[in-house]
Structures are given as C-alpha cells and as structure tokens.
Design an enzyme around this catalytic site. Structure first.
Site, PDB file in Angstrom:
ATOM      1  N   GLY A  13       0.839  -1.189   0.000  1.00  0.00           N
ATOM      2  CA  GLY A  13       0.000   0.000   0.000  1.00  0.00           C
ATOM      3  C   GLY A  13       0.877   1.243   0.000  1.00  0.00           C
ATOM      4  O   GLY A  13       2.029   1.204   0.440  1.00  0.00           O
ATOM      5  N   GLN A  44       2.759   9.943   1.695  1.00  0.00           N
ATOM      6  CA  GLN A  44       4.064   9.284   1.756  1.00  0.00           C
ATOM      7  C   GLN A  44       4.988   9.691   0.610  1.00  0.00           C
ATOM      8  O   GLN A  44       6.182   9.415   0.660  1.00  0.00           O
ATOM      9  CB  GLN A  44       3.901   7.763   1.762  1.00  0.00           C
ATOM     10  CG  GLN A  44       3.251   7.241   3.022  1.00  0.00           C
ATOM     11  CD  GLN A  44       3.148   5.741   2.976  1.00  0.00           C
ATOM     12  OE1 GLN A  44       2.222   5.187   2.410  1.00  0.00           O
ATOM     13  NE2 GLN A  44       4.142   5.076   3.549  1.00  0.00           N
ATOM     14  N   CYS A  93       5.743   0.089   7.814  1.00  0.00           N
ATOM     15  CA  CYS A  93       5.381   1.214   6.965  1.00  0.00           C
ATOM     16  C   CYS A  93       6.601   1.644   6.156  1.00  0.00           C
ATOM     17  O   CYS A  93       7.709   1.720   6.702  1.00  0.00           O
ATOM     18  CB  CYS A  93       4.890   2.368   7.850  1.00  0.00           C
ATOM     19  SG  CYS A  93       4.418   3.837   6.945  1.00  0.00           S
ATOM     20  N   LEU A  94       6.398   1.944   4.873  1.00  0.00           N
ATOM     21  CA  LEU A  94       7.521   2.361   4.024  1.00  0.00           C
ATOM     22  C   LEU A  94       8.140   3.669   4.510  1.00  0.00           C
ATOM     23  O   LEU A  94       9.323   3.914   4.274  1.00  0.00           O
ATOM     24  CB  LEU A  94       7.052   2.517   2.569  1.00  0.00           C
ATOM     25  CG  LEU A  94       6.573   1.230   1.886  1.00  0.00           C
ATOM     26  CD1 LEU A  94       6.060   1.536   0.483  1.00  0.00           C
ATOM     27  CD2 LEU A  94       7.680   0.188   1.839  1.00  0.00           C
ATOM     28  N   HIS A 124      -4.714   0.882   7.513  1.00  0.00           N
ATOM     29  CA  HIS A 124      -3.368   1.452   7.647  1.00  0.00           C
ATOM     30  C   HIS A 124      -3.173   2.599   6.647  1.00  0.00           C
ATOM     31  O   HIS A 124      -2.704   3.680   7.010  1.00  0.00           O
ATOM     32  CB  HIS A 124      -2.323   0.350   7.420  1.00  0.00           C
ATOM     33  CG  HIS A 124      -0.908   0.830   7.470  1.00  0.00           C
ATOM     34  ND1 HIS A 124      -0.062   0.549   8.517  1.00  0.00           N
ATOM     35  CD2 HIS A 124      -0.177   1.582   6.599  1.00  0.00           C
ATOM     36  CE1 HIS A 124       1.113   1.116   8.283  1.00  0.00           C
ATOM     37  NE2 HIS A 124       1.078   1.744   7.121  1.00  0.00           N
ATOM     38  N   GLU A 125      -3.538   2.365   5.390  1.00  0.00           N
ATOM     39  CA  GLU A 125      -3.369   3.411   4.371  1.00  0.00           C
ATOM     40  C   GLU A 125      -4.331   4.574   4.598  1.00  0.00           C
ATOM     41  O   GLU A 125      -3.964   5.738   4.401  1.00  0.00           O
ATOM     42  CB  GLU A 125      -3.552   2.823   2.961  1.00  0.00           C
ATOM     43  CG  GLU A 125      -2.525   1.773   2.570  1.00  0.00           C
ATOM     44  CD  GLU A 125      -1.084   2.218   2.758  1.00  0.00           C
ATOM     45  OE1 GLU A 125      -0.771   3.410   2.561  1.00  0.00           O
ATOM     46  OE2 GLU A 125      -0.257   1.365   3.118  1.00  0.00           O
ATOM     47  N   HIS A 135      -3.077   7.174   6.892  1.00  0.00           N
ATOM     48  CA  HIS A 135      -2.136   8.133   6.293  1.00  0.00           C
ATOM     49  C   HIS A 135      -2.837   9.393   5.792  1.00  0.00           C
ATOM     50  O   HIS A 135      -2.313  10.486   5.927  1.00  0.00           O
ATOM     51  CB  HIS A 135      -1.357   7.500   5.130  1.00  0.00           C
ATOM     52  CG  HIS A 135      -0.154   6.733   5.556  1.00  0.00           C
ATOM     53  ND1 HIS A 135       0.906   7.307   6.222  1.00  0.00           N
ATOM     54  CD2 HIS A 135       0.165   5.425   5.400  1.00  0.00           C
ATOM     55  CE1 HIS A 135       1.822   6.384   6.461  1.00  0.00           C
ATOM     56  NE2 HIS A 135       1.400   5.241   5.974  1.00  0.00           N
TER      57      HIS A 135
END
Length: 196
Positions: free
Chosen positions: A45, A50, A105-106, A147-148, A151
């Site tokens: 994702g 991000q 998380c990235l 989760h996304e 953001h």
C-alpha cells in the site's frame, strides 16, 4: 517514475489530506508513478502523503498476502486479485473483534510492531475513473486499507502503540528522520533537508 518516499518526521505525514477532483493535475501519471514507487519498495500500500502530497488518495495491492499458507482458501482468493486506487475515501464504519497484527510502513523502515484494529470496515471512495464505491472488507484486507486510510488522516501506525512502546522506539524514529538508516528504495528525510 520512482518517487522518493517521505520518512518519519516530515510534517506532510501529519496533515489531514484534502479531497481532489478529476481535474487534479497529471492524476493518471501520478497514479502510475505511485504504483511504480510502491512496487519498487516492495510495499502492499502507498498513500499520497508518503510521497509528499497531502491529498486523500491511496492505493492497495494485496496480492503478495495471497501466498500466506495460514489463510483460508477464501481469504487467499480475496487477496489474490485485489488492486485498487482509493480517492477521497471515508471509512463509514469499523466493527468486529479487535485483533493484533504486525505492521510496518515504508515511511518508517525497519520498525514493525503489533497494532490492534477492528477486523471489519465499510468504506466509500472513488476509483481512478471517479466512479463511486461503497464496500465492506474484513480480515487482512481491512487491515491494509485501515493502515493506508490512517495516512490520509495524518495518523501513523506508531501512534496506536502503547506509551511504553513509543518511548522504546523514540531513538530509532529520530534516526529515521535524520536518514541514519539503510533502505533499498529512495527516501526523503526531513532532518537532512533542514541541515542543508
């Protein structure tokens, strides 16, 4: 084009995203670039904050989870071809039992922690063609979407940890924002920006 992923500590990750319309500049190439960036970083994702854009858009490709042998065949099939762009998403309801799952998380590389979330959600959103959808998801798929979605609300998974866990992670998170970490994908570090 592979875009740099914004690291923990950048203020854009704390902004609530603004809604966009179909006239958003270069939207289709932005979506293509986000997919390419996500796959390059081996993510499932990616949300627009991000990559430094405070807008209400994220994408999910749950295909890598379909290989998990602990899942039922039905769950594997649900994940296998799930690839979606979510624009102007709004979670309408979160229900079901709470369960813990190890999240990463990235934007926060090399940090993984168990996060507790409810197992079912109903969400409304527009796809990349601005067609409206209202859908209900559960299990791992709901988890990735939650989760996304966080953001675009300015929330990180580390916000959901206990105060003890947050204190234990404080030094590692500070190092990430300073760029003191090895990653195999492009990143933009907020503390390095200030130093220049």
């Amino acid at each position: 084009m592979i875009l740099p992923i914004v690291a923990y500590g950048d203020p854009v990750l704390r902004k609530v995203g603004t809604e966009i319309d179909k006239d958003y500049p270069n939207l289709s190439s932005l979506i293509d670039n986000m997919w390419e960036t996500m796959y390059h970083a081996h993510g499932v994702g990616l949300a627009a904050p991000q990559i430094g854009l405070p807008i209400r858009m994220f994408m999910v490709d749950a295909t890598p989870f379909a290989d998990d042998e602990e899942l039922t065949e039905e769950e594997q099939n649900q994940l296998k071809d799930f690839k979606r762009v979510f624009i102007n998403a709004k979670i309408l309801e979160e229900t079901g039992k709470e369960w813990a799952f190890n999240e990463g998380c990235l934007s926060i590389p090399d940090v993984r922690e168990d996060v507790i979330r409810q197992d079912t959600l109903t969400i409304s959103y527009l796809d990349e063609n601005f067609e409206p959808h209202e859908e209900t998801y559960d299990g791992l798929l709901a988890r990735v979407i939650q989760h996304e979605y966080d953001h675009i609300e300015g929330i990180l998974f580390t916000d959901k940890l206990s105060s003890l866990k947050k204190r234990l992670l404080k030094g590692r998170l500070a190092n990430i924002s300073k760029g003191k970490i090895n990653v195999d994908y492009r990143m933009r570090f907020p503390e390095l920006k200030k130093a220049r």
